[in-house]
Design an enzyme around this catalytic site. Structure first.
Site, PDB file in Angstrom:
ATOM      1  N   ARG A  52       0.832  -1.116   0.053  1.00 47.63           N
ATOM      2  CA  ARG A  52       0.047  -0.212   0.089  1.00 47.63           C
ATOM      3  C   ARG A  52       0.872   1.147   0.246  1.00 47.63           C
ATOM      4  NH1 ARG A  52      -1.830   1.787   4.759  1.00 47.63           N
ATOM      5  NH2 ARG A  52      -2.619  -0.222   5.428  1.00 47.63           N
ATOM      6  N   TYR A 104     -12.776  19.243 -15.730  1.00 48.91           N
ATOM      7  CA  TYR A 104     -13.234  17.984 -16.075  1.00 48.91           C
ATOM      8  C   TYR A 104     -14.486  17.836 -14.808  1.00 48.91           C
ATOM      9  CZ  TYR A 104     -13.965  12.838 -15.054  1.00 48.91           C
ATOM     10  OH  TYR A 104     -14.376  11.717 -15.059  1.00 48.91           O
ATOM     11  N   ASP A 176      -3.769  20.169 -13.707  1.00 48.15           N
ATOM     12  CA  ASP A 176      -4.052  19.068 -14.250  1.00 48.15           C
ATOM     13  C   ASP A 176      -3.554  18.763 -15.567  1.00 48.15           C
ATOM     14  OD1 ASP A 176      -5.284  16.785 -15.584  1.00 48.15           O
ATOM     15  OD2 ASP A 176      -7.334  16.882 -14.210  1.00 48.15           O
ATOM     16  N   LYS A 201      -5.350   8.206 -19.250  1.00 45.55           N
ATOM     17  CA  LYS A 201      -5.461   8.784 -20.657  1.00 45.55           C
ATOM     18  C   LYS A 201      -4.068   8.496 -21.349  1.00 45.55           C
ATOM     19  CE  LYS A 201      -9.113  10.198 -18.633  1.00 45.55           C
ATOM     20  NZ  LYS A 201     -10.346   9.523 -18.429  1.00 45.55           N
TER      21      LYS A 201
HETATM   22  C1  LIG Z   1      -8.753  16.008 -17.380  1.00 46.19           C
HETATM   23  C2  LIG Z   1      -9.026  14.812 -16.374  1.00 46.19           C
HETATM   24  N1  LIG Z   1      -8.852  14.752 -15.183  1.00 46.19           N
HETATM   25  C3  LIG Z   1      -8.902  13.739 -14.237  1.00 46.19           C
HETATM   26  C4  LIG Z   1      -9.666  12.672 -14.612  1.00 46.19           C
HETATM   27  C5  LIG Z   1      -9.961  11.675 -13.904  1.00 46.19           C
HETATM   28  O1  LIG Z   1      -9.288  10.586 -14.045  1.00 46.19           O
HETATM   29  P1  LIG Z   1      -9.828   9.194 -13.972  1.00 46.19           P
HETATM   30  O2  LIG Z   1     -10.971   8.685 -14.906  1.00 46.19           O
HETATM   31  O3  LIG Z   1      -8.544   8.372 -14.029  1.00 46.19           O
HETATM   32  O4  LIG Z   1     -10.124   8.984 -12.386  1.00 46.19           O
HETATM   33  C6  LIG Z   1     -10.284  12.779 -16.031  1.00 46.19           C
HETATM   34  C7  LIG Z   1     -11.079  11.615 -16.511  1.00 46.19           C
HETATM   35  O5  LIG Z   1     -11.734  11.872 -17.431  1.00 46.19           O
HETATM   36  C8  LIG Z   1      -9.808  13.948 -16.953  1.00 46.19           C
HETATM   37  O6  LIG Z   1     -10.362  14.055 -18.147  1.00 46.19           O
END
Ligand SMILES: Cc1ncc(COP(=O)(O)O)c(C=O)c1O
Length: 383
Positions: A52, A104, A176, A201
Site C-alpha cells: 500500500r 473535468y 491537471d 489517458k
Molecule cells: C482532465 C481529467 N482529469 C482527471 C480525470 C479523472 O481521471 P480518472 O478517470 O482516471 O479517475 C479525468 C477523467 O476523465 C480527466 O479527463
C-alpha cells in the site's frame, strides 16, 4: 545514476540504471505481485515493507514520471480522481480554491460534494483571463487549480501569469496536465507546485488501465501527500503500474501521431458547412494559440466542435463506426464524447450553458489510426 537523457529516452529508461537493478537482467520491469515483504531482521527492511505504501514495480513507474515531469516526487494512484482526492487533504476548513471554470466534470463533482462537505470553498472563473483571476482571489484563497487546455472548451491559461499572482498572494498552483501530458507541457517547470494526471489517458495510452499521478516539487508537499496516500490507500496495483510503464514507453511516438491526426481533423472540420465552431489550440485562429505555443511544445490531440443542429449531434454519435462513442480520452483508439451527458453530466445546467457545453457540442480524442480513415468515418456520420 541520473543521466542527462532526452525525453524520448527517459520514457523508456527513466534516468537510467533500472535494468541493472532487475533480477536476471530482465529488460522489462518485473511485476512484484506481492502485498508484503519479509524483513531481513528486527528493525530491518529491504526498502519495501507493504505494497500500500510502496512497491518496486510502482517505484519504477513513479521514478519515470518524476523524470518526465521534472518532479521531486511522483505518487502513482489507483485513478486520476484518487490523485486529485489526496491533494484536497492539503487544505483545511474555510480555505478557498480558485479553479478554471471548465474543469473535468468529475473534478467539479468531487470539489462540490466531498470538498464542500469538508468546509473547503471553490469558485470557478475563466483562468485565461488574468484580471478575472486576480479579482476573484479572496483573503482565504490558498490555491489556483488549473486545467490548460481546459476541458472541454480548450481555453489556454498562462502559467507564467498565474505564477506571478501565486507569488503575490502566497498561493499554491495545482495543474491537471492530463490533456497535454509531460510530452507537450511541463507545468512544474512553468511555475506549478503540483501536477495531477489521469494516467488512464495519454500515459496509459491504450484504454486498458485506470491510474492517476500527483507529481510535486519539494519535500514538504511530498511528505504531506505521501502520508495521506498511505493512510487512505489509493495505491496503484503492481500489474497496473506495469501497464502504465509499458504505455509510457511509446508516449512520444503516440502523441506525435495523435497530434498530426488531430490537426488534419481540425482543419477538415473547419471546412465542413455543418460545423459552426472548432476548438483546437493548434489552429492559428484559436484565442490561446500564442500562449499555448509559448508554454507547450504542442497542442495535443483533443478537440471539440459544434454542429448546426441537435439532430446532427445525435446522428454523428450513433453513426460513427471506427471512432467509438465513449467517454475517456488519450488512447490509441479515437473516441467521441457528448460532454453534456457524459464528462460534464453532473455539472449544474446553468454552469454548463454558461460554458457552452450544450446539445450541439462534441469532444473528440484523436487516436493513432490512419487520418484518412478517421475523416471518412466522420464524413459518413455527418451525412
Ligand atoms: C482532465 C481529467 N482529469 C482527471 C480525470 C479523472 O481521471 P480518472 O478517470 O482516471 O479517475 C479525468 C477523467 O476523465 C480527466 O479527463
Amino acid at each position: 545514476m541520473a543521466e542527462n537523457y532526452q525525453f524520448e529516452t527517459r520514457c523508456i529508461h527513466g534516468d537510467g540504471g533500472f535494468v541493472e537493478g532487475h533480477p536476471y537482467g530482465a529488460v522489462s520491469v518485473p511485476i512484484f505481485q506481492t502485498a508484503t515483504f519479509a524483513h531481513p531482521g528486527i528493525g530491518k527492511s529491504t526498502g519495501y515493507d507493504y505494497s500500500r505504501e510502496s512497491n518496486p514495480t510502482r517505484y519504477e513507474l513513479e521514478s519515470v514520471m518524476s523524470s518526465l515531469e521534472g518532479a521531486d516526487d511522483s505518487i502513482a494512484c489507483s485513478t486520476g480522481m484518487a490523485a486529485i482526492g489526496i491533494c484536497l487533504e492539503l487544505f483545511g476548513e474555510g480555505d478557498h480554491i480558485l479553479c478554471t471554470e471548465d474543469l473535468y466534470g468529475g473534478t467539479v463533482r468531487m470539489f462540490e460534494s466531498i470538498g464542500e462537505k469538508r468546509g473547503l470553498k471553490f469558485s470557478y472563473v475563466d483562468t485565461s483571463d488574468i484580471d478575472l483571476v486576480r479579482k476573484n482571489i479572496r483573503k482565504e484563497t490558498k490555491a489556483l487549480y488549473i486545467e490548460t487546455p481546459s476541458n472541454p472548451t480548450m481555453r489556454i491559461t498562462d502559467f507564467a501569469e498565474m505564477r506571478k499572482l501565486a507569488d503575490e498572494f502566497g498561493l499554491l498552483i495545482l495543474a491537471d496536465n492530463t490533456f497535454l501530458s509531460p510530452y507537450f507541457q511541463k507545468p512544474l517547470q512553468l511555475g506549478a507546485d503540483i501536477v495531477v494526471h489521469s494516467g488512464t489517458k495519454f500515459l496509459g495510452g491504450h484504454n486498458d488501465v485506470l491510474a492517476g499521478f500527483v507529481c510535486v516539487k519539494g519535500k514538504e508537499l511530498s511528505e504531506k501527500l505521501r502520508y495521506t496516500y498511505k493512510t487512505v490507500g489509493c495505491s496503484l496495483s503492481p500489474f497496473d503500474s506495469f501497464l502504465v510503464l509499458r504505455g509510457i514507453k511509446t508516449l512520444s511516438v503516440r502523441l506525435e501521431r495523435q497530434q498530426e491526426n488531430a490537426k488534419k481533423i481540425a482543419l477538415w472540420l473547419k471546412n465542413r458547412p455543418e460545423v459552426t465552431e472548432v476548438y483546437y489550440p493548434g489552429l492559428e485562429d484559436h484565442p490561446g494559440y500564442e500562449v499555448n505555443r509559448k508554454q507547450a511544445t504542442g497542442a495535443g490531440s483533443m478537440l471539440s466542435f459544434r454542429v448546426d443542429t441537435v439532430e446532427r449531434t445525435r446522428k454523428i454519435l450513433e453513426s460513427v463506426k471506427l471512432i467509438s462513442y465513449a467517454e475517456s480520452l488519450g488512447g490509441v483508439e479515437s473516441l467521441i464524447t457528448y460532454p453534456m451527458l457524459q464528462t460534464h453530466g453532473d455539472v449544474p445546467v446553468e454552469i454548463r450553458e454558461h460554458l457552452g457545453i450544450t446539445e450541439d457540442f462534441l469532444r473528440m480524442s484523436v487516436g493513432i489510426e490512419n487520418a484518412e480513415d478517421l475523416i471518412k468515418d466522420l464524413e459518413q456520420a455527418f451525412q
